[in-house]
Design a protein around this motif. Structure first.
Motif, PDB file in Angstrom:
ATOM      1  N   GLU A  72       0.198  -7.201  -3.768  1.00  0.00           N
ATOM      2  CA  GLU A  72       0.635  -5.941  -4.234  1.00  0.00           C
ATOM      3  C   GLU A  72       0.762  -4.914  -3.084  1.00  0.00           C
ATOM      4  OE1 GLU A  72      -3.389  -5.245  -4.737  1.00  0.00           O
ATOM      5  OE2 GLU A  72      -2.097  -6.955  -5.140  1.00  0.00           O
ATOM      6  N   ARG A  73       0.092  -4.978  -1.989  1.00  0.00           N
ATOM      7  CA  ARG A  73      -0.108  -3.937  -0.855  1.00  0.00           C
ATOM      8  C   ARG A  73       1.091  -4.444   0.114  1.00  0.00           C
ATOM      9  NH1 ARG A  73      -1.598   0.572  -1.525  1.00  0.00           N
ATOM     10  NH2 ARG A  73      -1.508   0.650   1.154  1.00  0.00           N
ATOM     11  N   HIS A  74       1.224  -3.797   1.224  1.00  0.00           N
ATOM     12  CA  HIS A  74       2.253  -3.917   2.039  1.00  0.00           C
ATOM     13  C   HIS A  74       2.519  -5.103   2.894  1.00  0.00           C
ATOM     14  CE1 HIS A  74       2.961   0.161   0.520  1.00  0.00           C
ATOM     15  NE2 HIS A  74       2.146   0.708   1.501  1.00  0.00           N
ATOM     16  N   TYR A  75       3.782  -5.525   3.255  1.00  0.00           N
ATOM     17  CA  TYR A  75       3.696  -6.510   4.371  1.00  0.00           C
ATOM     18  C   TYR A  75       3.304  -5.696   5.950  1.00  0.00           C
ATOM     19  CZ  TYR A  75       7.205  -9.408   2.199  1.00  0.00           C
ATOM     20  OH  TYR A  75       7.925 -10.463   1.359  1.00  0.00           O
ATOM     21  N   VAL A  76       2.869  -6.083   6.552  1.00  0.00           N
ATOM     22  CA  VAL A  76       2.577  -5.754   8.001  1.00  0.00           C
ATOM     23  C   VAL A  76       3.567  -6.482   9.148  1.00  0.00           C
ATOM     24  CG1 VAL A  76       1.095  -5.275   9.805  1.00  0.00           C
ATOM     25  CG2 VAL A  76       0.272  -5.241   7.645  1.00  0.00           C
ATOM     26  N   LYS A  77       4.284  -5.602  10.000  1.00  0.00           N
ATOM     27  CA  LYS A  77       5.026  -6.203  10.869  1.00  0.00           C
ATOM     28  C   LYS A  77       4.316  -5.677  12.238  1.00  0.00           C
ATOM     29  CE  LYS A  77       9.839  -6.872  12.630  1.00  0.00           C
ATOM     30  NZ  LYS A  77      11.284  -6.393  12.333  1.00  0.00           N
ATOM     31  N   GLN A 137       4.793   9.881   1.648  1.00  0.00           N
ATOM     32  CA  GLN A 137       3.474   9.292   2.105  1.00  0.00           C
ATOM     33  C   GLN A 137       2.711  10.154   2.906  1.00  0.00           C
ATOM     34  OE1 GLN A 137       2.841   5.668   1.622  1.00  0.00           O
ATOM     35  NE2 GLN A 137       4.446   6.498   0.242  1.00  0.00           N
ATOM     36  N   THR A 138       1.330  10.139   2.876  1.00  0.00           N
ATOM     37  CA  THR A 138       0.537  10.853   3.815  1.00  0.00           C
ATOM     38  C   THR A 138      -0.372   9.994   4.269  1.00  0.00           C
ATOM     39  OG1 THR A 138      -1.064  11.143   1.989  1.00  0.00           O
ATOM     40  CG2 THR A 138       0.439  12.732   1.847  1.00  0.00           C
ATOM     41  N   GLU A 139      -1.106  10.647   5.555  1.00  0.00           N
ATOM     42  CA  GLU A 139      -1.887   9.734   6.473  1.00  0.00           C
ATOM     43  C   GLU A 139      -3.259   9.145   5.473  1.00  0.00           C
ATOM     44  OE1 GLU A 139      -4.952  10.028  10.299  1.00  0.00           O
ATOM     45  OE2 GLU A 139      -3.084  11.068  10.129  1.00  0.00           O
ATOM     46  N   ALA A 140      -3.697  10.065   4.711  1.00  0.00           N
ATOM     47  CA  ALA A 140      -4.864   9.667   3.947  1.00  0.00           C
ATOM     48  C   ALA A 140      -4.282   8.519   2.777  1.00  0.00           C
ATOM     49  CB  ALA A 140      -5.417  10.941   3.252  1.00  0.00           C
ATOM     50  N   GLY A 141      -3.311   8.788   2.393  1.00  0.00           N
ATOM     51  CA  GLY A 141      -2.697   7.883   1.268  1.00  0.00           C
ATOM     52  C   GLY A 141      -2.404   6.412   2.072  1.00  0.00           C
ATOM     53  N   PRO A 154     -11.410   7.689  -0.480  1.00  0.00           N
ATOM     54  CA  PRO A 154     -12.178   7.511  -1.677  1.00  0.00           C
ATOM     55  C   PRO A 154     -11.690   7.093  -2.999  1.00  0.00           C
ATOM     56  CG  PRO A 154     -13.250   9.294  -0.345  1.00  0.00           C
ATOM     57  CD  PRO A 154     -11.635   8.997  -0.029  1.00  0.00           C
ATOM     58  N   ASP A 155     -11.594   5.980  -3.502  1.00  0.00           N
ATOM     59  CA  ASP A 155     -11.055   5.453  -4.609  1.00  0.00           C
ATOM     60  C   ASP A 155      -9.591   5.578  -4.528  1.00  0.00           C
ATOM     61  OD1 ASP A 155     -13.565   5.288  -6.050  1.00  0.00           O
ATOM     62  OD2 ASP A 155     -13.573   7.464  -6.201  1.00  0.00           O
ATOM     63  N   THR A 156      -8.872   5.756  -3.489  1.00  0.00           N
ATOM     64  CA  THR A 156      -7.540   5.476  -3.249  1.00  0.00           C
ATOM     65  C   THR A 156      -7.272   4.278  -2.460  1.00  0.00           C
ATOM     66  OG1 THR A 156      -7.358   7.929  -3.154  1.00  0.00           O
ATOM     67  CG2 THR A 156      -5.383   6.728  -2.367  1.00  0.00           C
ATOM     68  N   PRO A 157      -6.490   3.311  -3.003  1.00  0.00           N
ATOM     69  CA  PRO A 157      -6.311   1.990  -2.366  1.00  0.00           C
ATOM     70  C   PRO A 157      -5.184   2.271  -1.389  1.00  0.00           C
ATOM     71  CG  PRO A 157      -5.563   1.762  -4.800  1.00  0.00           C
ATOM     72  CD  PRO A 157      -6.085   3.369  -4.739  1.00  0.00           C
ATOM     73  N   GLY A 158      -5.459   1.730   0.051  1.00  0.00           N
ATOM     74  CA  GLY A 158      -4.740   1.970   1.020  1.00  0.00           C
ATOM     75  C   GLY A 158      -4.709   0.850   1.737  1.00  0.00           C
ATOM     76  N   GLU A 159      -4.277   0.816   2.979  1.00  0.00           N
ATOM     77  CA  GLU A 159      -4.349  -0.263   3.948  1.00  0.00           C
ATOM     78  C   GLU A 159      -5.806  -0.704   4.266  1.00  0.00           C
ATOM     79  OE1 GLU A 159      -1.731  -2.298   4.550  1.00  0.00           O
ATOM     80  OE2 GLU A 159      -1.084  -1.206   2.616  1.00  0.00           O
ATOM     81  N   LEU A 160      -6.477   0.170   4.404  1.00  0.00           N
ATOM     82  CA  LEU A 160      -7.921  -0.132   4.599  1.00  0.00           C
ATOM     83  C   LEU A 160      -8.891   0.376   3.499  1.00  0.00           C
ATOM     84  CD1 LEU A 160      -8.081   1.583   8.144  1.00  0.00           C
ATOM     85  CD2 LEU A 160      -8.171  -0.749   7.676  1.00  0.00           C
ATOM     86  N   SER A 161      -9.814  -0.473   3.158  1.00  0.00           N
ATOM     87  CA  SER A 161     -10.827  -0.220   2.352  1.00  0.00           C
ATOM     88  C   SER A 161     -11.768   0.839   2.622  1.00  0.00           C
ATOM     89  CB  SER A 161     -11.596  -1.442   1.751  1.00  0.00           C
ATOM     90  OG  SER A 161     -12.399  -1.917   3.052  1.00  0.00           O
ATOM     91  N   ASP A 162     -12.797   1.376   1.659  1.00  0.00           N
ATOM     92  CA  ASP A 162     -13.707   2.407   2.173  1.00  0.00           C
ATOM     93  C   ASP A 162     -14.539   1.710   3.023  1.00  0.00           C
ATOM     94  OD1 ASP A 162     -12.538   4.010   0.179  1.00  0.00           O
ATOM     95  OD2 ASP A 162     -14.146   3.535  -1.436  1.00  0.00           O
ATOM     96  N   ALA A 163     -14.912   0.559   2.756  1.00  0.00           N
ATOM     97  CA  ALA A 163     -15.817  -0.021   3.705  1.00  0.00           C
ATOM     98  C   ALA A 163     -15.072  -0.373   5.128  1.00  0.00           C
ATOM     99  CB  ALA A 163     -16.291  -1.600   3.210  1.00  0.00           C
ATOM    100  N   GLU A 164     -14.241  -0.504   5.214  1.00  0.00           N
ATOM    101  CA  GLU A 164     -13.454  -0.700   6.417  1.00  0.00           C
ATOM    102  C   GLU A 164     -13.320   0.633   7.142  1.00  0.00           C
ATOM    103  OE1 GLU A 164     -10.113  -3.997   6.635  1.00  0.00           O
ATOM    104  OE2 GLU A 164      -9.935  -2.653   4.716  1.00  0.00           O
ATOM    105  N   ARG A 165     -13.139   1.752   6.750  1.00  0.00           N
ATOM    106  CA  ARG A 165     -12.916   2.973   7.370  1.00  0.00           C
ATOM    107  C   ARG A 165     -14.269   3.372   7.662  1.00  0.00           C
ATOM    108  NH1 ARG A 165      -9.940   3.850   2.430  1.00  0.00           N
ATOM    109  NH2 ARG A 165     -11.312   5.374   1.953  1.00  0.00           N
ATOM    110  N   ALA A 166     -15.389   3.215   6.833  1.00  0.00           N
ATOM    111  CA  ALA A 166     -16.584   3.665   7.300  1.00  0.00           C
ATOM    112  C   ALA A 166     -17.232   2.821   8.344  1.00  0.00           C
ATOM    113  CB  ALA A 166     -17.586   3.361   5.964  1.00  0.00           C
ATOM    114  N   ALA A 167     -16.700   1.535   8.387  1.00  0.00           N
ATOM    115  CA  ALA A 167     -17.109   0.627   9.413  1.00  0.00           C
ATOM    116  C   ALA A 167     -16.598   1.063  10.882  1.00  0.00           C
ATOM    117  CB  ALA A 167     -17.075  -0.819   9.270  1.00  0.00           C
ATOM    118  N   PHE A 168     -15.309   1.355  10.817  1.00  0.00           N
ATOM    119  CA  PHE A 168     -14.455   1.724  11.960  1.00  0.00           C
ATOM    120  C   PHE A 168     -14.911   3.171  12.523  1.00  0.00           C
ATOM    121  CE2 PHE A 168     -10.419  -0.784  10.446  1.00  0.00           C
ATOM    122  CZ  PHE A 168     -11.077  -2.030  10.878  1.00  0.00           C
TER     123      PHE A 168
END
Length: 833
Positions: A522-527, A432-436, A441-455
């Motif tokens: 299909e994304r991860h559980y969060v604990k 894993q990588t932090e960016a992954g 951009p165009d890489t599914p992760g725990e945050l969407s593009d819109a969320e990362r931009a808003a944050f």
């Protein structure tokens, strides 16, 4: 809702340029819209077969109706989307409880000739602004097909909350829809709503009517009939489990088969019960009778009250005086939740076993399979099968219970914090990588593009550099009750920066602080940490422990995947791929460890959904011990619907569950914590085909002195061979199979002697297939007896912290030994205690 004055053109500025929304012209726009509808990307509109004339007629029909409108959207002058608004009280009659100010919305974004990054975010932002301002909506209502995962993610990013699934349309146009709503406040707090006024400014100051909010003071489950049932159920469990732990010994009534009595100081309990192997009691709750000798008035019948039962048992239980009230509080909360679960089962809110089996049987596709999986998760009413006070949740209010208790099945959003890097860590698995992990951009992760931009924008607005921070999700309860209060200084100095809710909706699992992603299954559980008191522990999450969690998971996963036997059995683990923790608070600088050091951490665990093959279904193993309000057992239903002989069904289950655990213990001295909630079972046609273990980082141990990498040395807990065997005897035989055997025997599915014979056969088959392993170990799983390790005794001794997690072996409490139901030379008559 009433339609405002006709709008000619709405204009708003976005990241991609100026967006305009204008009324559709059926004559002008029909050919354009027909091309959009005919594209495969628009399949969920179910209008691909329409010709241009058909589309023109369709658009003209909308224009002719007073409660529907169609709008064409342009980005910098280029037509790129169609949106429809409608009165949901008409189009969704019978499936939606319409409130004043509700506005329905459909959205079709043009299939891109040339993809434009962020286009759908831009369009959704503009349409929501349009609906909530010019159209005067208080809530926007959408009902996308449940299979349309892309629009589900986009709706979530705009703040939509899924209310429930509904059936809409008929024939070829029928669909299963995710009925969802977003208020002004929901949108304003979302990633796409940044800068939108949550208070209604500029839109007539519309607010959601307070009359439609549920009254938090009404507790409809606290009624005498529901509470009597809860008291009897818990009293039966208390008598059964505390007798199993030998805290007292009910005596048989000489004149009645199956009748027992327990004489306490001035009070007598009588009940009927059946007893099985491992001193397992099955007590009929309706048979319990509590009496007292009232002198001249004779024998008085008293109400069955589990709280009074514990008080009467206190001389035997020996709960420390300083903790007795805490234990009773946990038991009271368990009692209240039992009544609430019963109410929801009786009114049909919680599906019966038949309903759960039907949902699993008919599920098709990722979303439906995940939905059926989570229906079972929310339906389970017992909690831990052995602990009596198992739903304590001290710290939850009634409102919190309704919002966050697993059995409510509600959806929630994580609150996100930015945690200053110099006081935080992000630990990642090797691949894993932090960016992954967070996404790019165009890489599914725990945050969407819109969320990362808003944050990033929100950090910039506060004068912070986003590069200086890690993102940390927290439970909304934790934010309100802990972070904003206990960590107020950290927030004020900018070491923790609140960023608002995330887009994805989650559902709490039975383990309460683990969340399943309902928006993207299909994304991860969060604990996450949840600083409530529940079942003997404050449910925190340690940043120190989290540092090593991904490395431990990598090591265990590599061992499991490299073992041919485990691969053949389909046994797997759900890796905890990433963890984040904050340690910049003053509590991490105190001389002694304290619970406050476990309040700001999170981890991400793989979802089992991507591992499914067509036709496979998921349930947590805890579901096998579930009975519904009518007494139907989930496991009994599975066995009978499978069409497989009960002993073959059980053999398949033991091959998937017990065989791999025996192999790991004897081959690698590796022990899991294999209770019901830590195992995901994969079913096909109602039969268990394989098992997937979870909760690895905190609940796995290497019990011997074999070599371990330094990064995972924390999991070593070397003990002698007899204690190693308890990883199967206590955690599997006594903790799971004892209860399962009792259910199958009670329901007439499989006699207990045959049940335990199949368990013995599984162990013997492993020995035959791995003779060298058995010859090299001193662990004997067919021994005559094993130490009786007791769980309730731990909680009764210290309800605040049952065991020392750094030295669990020394914390255990034993009550003699139990006869092993699979001991060599065992006969069916010897098995019965």
């Amino acid at each position: 809702m009433s339609t405002p004055t006709t709008l000619h053109t709405f204009t708003t500025s976005t990241r991609l340029g100026e967006v305009t929304i204008e009324p559709v012209d059926p004559v002008r726009d029909a050919e354009l819209v027909q091309r959009w509808l005919a594209h495969p990307a628009s399949s969920y509109w179910q209008m691909a077969d329409l010709h241009v004339d058909d589309v023109r007629e369709y658009l003209a029909g909308i224009a002719s109706r007073p409660n529907e409108d169609a709008w064409l959207g342009r980005v910098d002058g280029e037509p790129l989307f169609l949106t429809e608004t409608y009165d949901p009280s008409l189009l969704l009659d019978g499936v939606h409880d319409t409130q004043p100010g509700d506005l329905g919305m459909h959205l079709l974004v043009a299939p891109p000739a040339t993809p434009r990054h962020g286009l759908t975010d831009t369009v959704m932002t503009a349409v929501m602004r349009f609906c909530l301002t010019t159209r005067g909506a208080l809530r926007v209502v959408v009902e996308p097909d449940v299979g349309n995962r892309k629009i589900a993610a986009k709706n979530a990013a705009a703040g939509f909350r899924v209310l429930r699934e509904v059936d809409l349309g008929s024939g070829a146009h029928a669909k299963r829809a995710a009925l969802s709503v977003a208020t002004r406040a929901d949108f304003a707090a979302s990633a796409l709503g940044d800068g939108f006024p949550a208070d209604g400014a500029g839109a007539g100051s519309h607010r959601e009517p307070a009359t439609h909010r549920p009254d938090p003071m009404i507790a409809t489950h606290l009624t005498a009939p529901l509470m009597e049932h809860a008291h009897r159920h818990l009293a039966a469990k208390a008598l059964a489990e505390l007798a199993h732990e030998r805290l007292f010994a009910p005596e048989p009534e000489s004149d009645t088969d199956g009748a027992y009595r327990l004489d306490l100081d001035g009070v007598t309990y009588r009940f009927t019960a059946r007893r099985y192997a491992l001193e397992h009691w099955v007590i009929d709750p309706d048979s319990i009778r509590r009496t007292a000798d009232a002198g001249v008035r004779g024998v008085v019948v008293l109400p069955v009250d589990v709280l009074e039962l514990v008080a009467e048992l206190q001389p035997l239980l020996q709960v420390p005086d300083a903790l007795l009230a805490t234990y009773l509080e946990e038991l009271s909360a368990t009692l209240a939740s039992a009544a609430a679960k019963r109410e929801r089962e009786l009114d049909g809110t919680t599906p019966s076993v038949a309903g759960l089996l039907e949902a699993a049987r008919t599920a098709s596709g990722t979303h439906a399979t995940a939905e059926a999986f989570q229906q079972v998760e929310a339906a389970m009413s017992e909690g831990h099968p052995s602990f009596v006070a198992n739903n304590g949740r001290i710290g939850f209010s009634l409102r919190d219970y309704r919002a966050y208790a697993p059995e409510r099945g509600e959806r929630l959003r994580m609150l996100w914090l930015a945690a200053r890097r110099e006081h935080s860590h992000l630990a990642l698995s090797a691949d894993q990588t932090e960016a992954g992990h967070y996404g790019g951009p165009d890489t599914p992760g725990e945050l969407s593009d819109a969320e990362r931009a808003a944050f990033a924008d929100r950090l910039d607005a506060r004068g912070h550099d986003p590069a200086d921070y890690l993102y940390l999700p927290v439970h909304p309860w934790q934010w309100e009750h802990r972070v904003a209060v206990t960590f107020a200084a950290d927030v004020a100095r900018g070491d923790l920066v609140p960023l608002g809710p995330g887009s994805d909706e989650y559902q709490a699992q039975q383990s309460i602080r683990t969340m399943f992603n309902r928006t993207r299954p299909e994304r991860h559980y969060v604990k996450v940490a949840l600083a409530i008191q529940n079942m003997g522990f404050l449910r925190g999450l340690s940043p120190a422990y989290m540092r090593a969690t991904p490395a431990i998971n990598d090591w265990v996963a590599d061992l499991v995947t490299s073992d041919e036997t485990l691969r053949r059995n389909g046994f797997g683990v759900l890796r905890e791929l990433a963890s984040v923790g904050y340690t910049g608070d003053v509590y991490h600088r105190t001389p002694q460890p304290n619970p406050h050091r476990k309040m700001l951490a999170a981890l991400w665990r793989e979802s089992p959904v991507p591992r499914l093959e067509p036709g496979e279904r998921l349930v947590t193993m805890a579901s096998l011990l579930h009975r519904d309000a009518g007494g139907a057992a989930f496991v009994t239903g599975l066995v009978r619907e499978s069409g497989v002989a009960p002993q073959e069904w059980l053999r398949a289950y033991l091959d998937a569950y017990l065989y791999p655990l025996v192999h790991c213990l004897l081959t690698y001295e590796l022990a899991f914590m294999p209770h019901g909630e830590n195992l995901i079972l994969v079913l096909r046609d109602g039969v268990v085909r394989r098992a997937i273990m979870k909760d690895i980082g905190e609940e796995v141990a290497v019990l011997g002195q074999g070599p371990l990498p330094d990064a995972v040395a924390r999991i070593r807990a070397a003990v002698d061979d007899d204690e190693k065997a308890l990883a199967v005897f206590t955690d599997v035989f006594d903790g799971v199979l004892r209860h399962l055997s009792g259910i199958l025997a009670e329901d007439g599915v499989l006699p207990e002697d045959r049940f335990w014979a199949l368990v013995a056969e599984t162990i013997d088959r492993h020995a035959a297939e791995h003779p060298d392993v058995h010859a090299a170990t001193g662990i004997d799983l067919r021994a005559a007896r094993f130490a009786h390790s007791c769980l309730n005794r731990l909680q009764l001794r210290n309800t605040l912290q049952m065991v020392d997690l750094t030295n669990q072996s020394e914390s255990l409490i034993y009550a003699g030994s139990l006869a092993n139901p699979v001991r060599r030379g065992e006969t069916s008559t010897e098995r019965r205690i």
